[in-house]
Design an enzyme around this catalytic site. Sequence first.
Site, mmCIF file in Angstrom:
data_model
loop_
_atom_site.group_PDB
_atom_site.id
_atom_site.type_symbol
_atom_site.label_atom_id
_atom_site.label_comp_id
_atom_site.label_asym_id
_atom_site.label_seq_id
_atom_site.Cartn_x
_atom_site.Cartn_y
_atom_site.Cartn_z
ATOM 1 N N LYS A 105 0.865 -1.185 0.000
ATOM 2 C CA LYS A 105 0.000 0.000 0.000
ATOM 3 C C LYS A 105 0.888 1.216 0.000
ATOM 4 C CE LYS A 105 -4.516 0.692 0.572
ATOM 5 N NZ LYS A 105 -5.452 -0.411 0.358
HETATM 6 N N1 GLU Z 1 -7.369 -0.097 -2.856
HETATM 7 C C1 GLU Z 1 -8.129 -1.298 -3.015
HETATM 8 C C2 GLU Z 1 -8.057 -2.137 -1.740
HETATM 9 O O1 GLU Z 1 -7.830 -1.630 -0.684
HETATM 10 C C3 GLU Z 1 -7.762 -2.056 -4.290
HETATM 11 C C4 GLU Z 1 -6.342 -2.520 -4.380
HETATM 12 C C5 GLU Z 1 -5.963 -3.096 -5.736
HETATM 13 O O2 GLU Z 1 -6.814 -3.210 -6.593
HETATM 14 O O3 GLU Z 1 -4.785 -3.395 -5.888
HETATM 15 O O4 GLU Z 1 -8.296 -3.317 -1.754
#
Ligand code: GLU
Length: 419
Positions: A105
């Site tokens: 993240k």
């Molecule tokens: N931000 C989204 C999550 O927290 C999607 C992450 C992604 O598609 O890589 O799952």
Amino acid sequence: MAKLGVYENVVAQFDAAAELMNLDPEIRKILSTTINEVIVHFPVVMDDGHVQMFTGYRVQHNNVVGPFKGGLRYHPAVDIDEVRALATWMTWKTAIAGIPFGGAKGGIQMNPREYSLAELERITRRFTFALGNNIGPEWDIPAPDVNTNAQIMAWMLDTYQQMMPPLERNRSSHVVTGKPIEAGGSVGRDKATGQGIVYVIEAWAKDHDFDLAQSTYFVQGFGNVGSWTARLLKSYGATLLAVEDHTGAIAKPGGIDADDLVRYVRQSGGVQGYPHGAAIDHQTFLSTKADIFVPAALENQITAETAPWLDVMLVAEGANGPTNVAGDAVLLEKNIQLLPDVLCNSGGVIVSYFEWLQNKRSEFWDLAEVDSKLHKIIVGGYRRVRDTAREYQTDWRTAAYIVALRRLETVYKERGIFP
Ligand code: GLU
């Protein structure tokens, strides 16, 4: 909003599951920390000519089953503690879904509402440049998250490709997912997190002989996840009683039309002032008597202080980490059922996986194919979590962790620890 110790919550959740399932102590050491943590500071020229420094993050928690994967958020609360927590949750999420990705993240500590579109583009491009080879289509693949969207992904893709030799550019369109469809995105990715939430709620409803058509719900957050969940639940005939976002909260006992509210929010920037609903305060919002509550905003919303206000049968977590450990204890005490974030909101990353596959194979799937594959994977995850909760006689969050940890433990045991 105090966001103290988001990562401490992850550690507490992890420890509870690791104890209960008897996770191998050596593997527990590996999974209880992140692998890489990148912090970049970069300058951007603002519209008025002055230079502003920004701080960006990318934390990579684990990649034992596949490339690091997870979104990027633009928010003032982004810091190393939060990004660590969010990266770790991504590892559990992809493991529960059984897709070949790890967890990561990132984000920038900023309020995007304070910047023009041109500034946001320069900030995004300069951040991508600063990340350099810390991201890559087979290494670490960002996606949208809070306050980021398909346009931001298009700028990232373009910037990343500018940094490569021309003959390699078209081999790397899967460096980010959640792109606009014309730029290599997948149909169904925009609504995917909301669609996944609704599929999981539907599976839960079937198991409980619960009639969604007669049901009521309320939603916190009206960005991508909240608004899509609200709209998709409408198609089952469920009634939306209240919505809260960063501008305030509104309620209407007879039901809010989610599609109409989406149109209003597009123009006004938030739910405040919506003419077909009455303004209510935060406590009244959380106290709404309904069947289902979907928190789809930020972390730490359901806590020891606020959980006692909830008067619902089910919490379906659209956000990452909306309930802290003390909040979980209150939900259990009150017998409120929980569809935990790492299961419930995994539709986004699952369809990101489909987008990544389509890019790698130069394919284009239609919506029916995307939706049916999403349904199969996310309902599979739902069943594994449900059955594990029964097997261990435990709550669904702990069960979700056990599903993830079991899979990762197996992989580490098979592969061994280098050297
Ligand atoms: N931000 C989204 C999550 O927290 C999607 C992450 C992604 O598609 O890589 O799952």
